[in-house]
Motif scaffolding. Sequence first.
Motif, PDB file in Angstrom:
ATOM      1  N   THR A  23     -26.214  10.636  61.431  1.00 51.98           N
ATOM      2  CA  THR A  23     -25.174  11.497  61.979  1.00 51.98           C
ATOM      3  C   THR A  23     -25.597  11.918  63.386  1.00 51.98           C
ATOM      4  O   THR A  23     -26.663  11.533  63.854  1.00 51.98           O
ATOM      5  CB  THR A  23     -24.984  12.745  61.082  1.00 51.98           C
ATOM      6  N   TRP A  24     -24.787  12.708  64.057  1.00 57.49           N
ATOM      7  CA  TRP A  24     -25.149  13.156  65.402  1.00 57.49           C
ATOM      8  C   TRP A  24     -25.004  14.677  65.508  1.00 57.49           C
ATOM      9  O   TRP A  24     -24.309  15.302  64.724  1.00 57.49           O
ATOM     10  CB  TRP A  24     -24.327  12.451  66.470  1.00 57.49           C
ATOM     11  N   PRO A  81     -26.191  12.672  70.704  1.00 60.52           N
ATOM     12  CA  PRO A  81     -24.957  11.924  70.946  1.00 60.52           C
ATOM     13  C   PRO A  81     -25.179  10.591  71.672  1.00 60.52           C
ATOM     14  O   PRO A  81     -24.566   9.580  71.315  1.00 60.52           O
ATOM     15  CB  PRO A  81     -24.121  12.882  71.801  1.00 60.52           C
ATOM     16  N   LYS A  93     -24.144   6.974  70.072  1.00 59.00           N
ATOM     17  CA  LYS A  93     -23.168   6.129  70.768  1.00 59.00           C
ATOM     18  C   LYS A  93     -23.680   4.713  71.034  1.00 59.00           C
ATOM     19  O   LYS A  93     -22.886   3.821  71.310  1.00 59.00           O
ATOM     20  CB  LYS A  93     -22.714   6.781  72.077  1.00 59.00           C
ATOM     21  N   GLU A 125     -22.211   3.409  67.504  1.00 60.90           N
ATOM     22  CA  GLU A 125     -20.766   3.569  67.294  1.00 60.90           C
ATOM     23  C   GLU A 125     -20.273   4.754  68.110  1.00 60.90           C
ATOM     24  O   GLU A 125     -21.060   5.622  68.492  1.00 60.90           O
ATOM     25  CB  GLU A 125     -20.464   3.845  65.807  1.00 60.90           C
ATOM     26  N   PRO A 126     -18.939   4.852  68.320  1.00 63.20           N
ATOM     27  CA  PRO A 126     -18.397   6.059  68.961  1.00 63.20           C
ATOM     28  C   PRO A 126     -18.660   7.292  68.093  1.00 63.20           C
ATOM     29  O   PRO A 126     -18.773   7.189  66.864  1.00 63.20           O
ATOM     30  CB  PRO A 126     -16.890   5.771  69.042  1.00 63.20           C
ATOM     31  N   LEU A 127     -18.757   8.449  68.726  1.00 65.59           N
ATOM     32  CA  LEU A 127     -19.016   9.690  67.992  1.00 65.59           C
ATOM     33  C   LEU A 127     -17.954   9.954  66.921  1.00 65.59           C
ATOM     34  O   LEU A 127     -18.247  10.561  65.886  1.00 65.59           O
ATOM     35  CB  LEU A 127     -19.092  10.877  68.948  1.00 65.59           C
ATOM     36  N   SER A 128     -16.739   9.473  67.157  1.00 65.23           N
ATOM     37  CA  SER A 128     -15.644   9.701  66.201  1.00 65.23           C
ATOM     38  C   SER A 128     -15.911   9.055  64.840  1.00 65.23           C
ATOM     39  O   SER A 128     -15.356   9.477  63.839  1.00 65.23           O
ATOM     40  CB  SER A 128     -14.318   9.187  66.765  1.00 65.23           C
ATOM     41  N   VAL A 129     -16.807   8.061  64.786  1.00 67.95           N
ATOM     42  CA  VAL A 129     -17.162   7.434  63.508  1.00 67.95           C
ATOM     43  C   VAL A 129     -17.879   8.451  62.621  1.00 67.95           C
ATOM     44  O   VAL A 129     -17.667   8.502  61.413  1.00 67.95           O
ATOM     45  CB  VAL A 129     -18.030   6.166  63.738  1.00 67.95           C
ATOM     46  N   GLY A 130     -18.742   9.261  63.222  1.00 70.37           N
ATOM     47  CA  GLY A 130     -19.363  10.372  62.519  1.00 70.37           C
ATOM     48  C   GLY A 130     -20.586  10.074  61.676  1.00 70.37           C
ATOM     49  O   GLY A 130     -21.567  10.787  61.755  1.00 70.37           O
TER      50      GLY A 130
END
Length: 140
Positions: free
Chosen positions: A43-44, A113, A117, A120-125
Amino acid sequence: MSRLALFVFALFASFFLAFAAPVSSNNTSTTLEKRVDHFGRGTWFEVGLGNCGQWSVDSDHIVAIAKSRYDANNGGNCGQWVQITDQKNGHVKYGLTLDSCQSCGSGDLDMSPSLFKLFEPLSVGVLNIKWNFMPKGWSP
């Protein structure tokens, strides 16, 4: 008699070679650390002052290990690099251990973050990851 002598010689030579210690070119022995793979969630988080006592910014490639793992080692993994593999696509990246994560399970990592990244993009979570500590003193 010569076959018996040859056999005895070969037997002792085999025994001696089996227990010979490895020798390096600079007269020092090398200790290999066993690599232990951990599996969990990646996770981030937004970084700051980490549990290892250092300030970081979101652009640093750092990780927070589970608080239980941090406590078990008395913070001994601070400053140690980890190799992280994304289980979905096999991509490998490295992060520096500078914090602990209260909500992480023992196999989980919380990433800055910028490190997340790289996968994957942060939106992936959340990522499914495999990771391991690199030997102390190692740096990418």
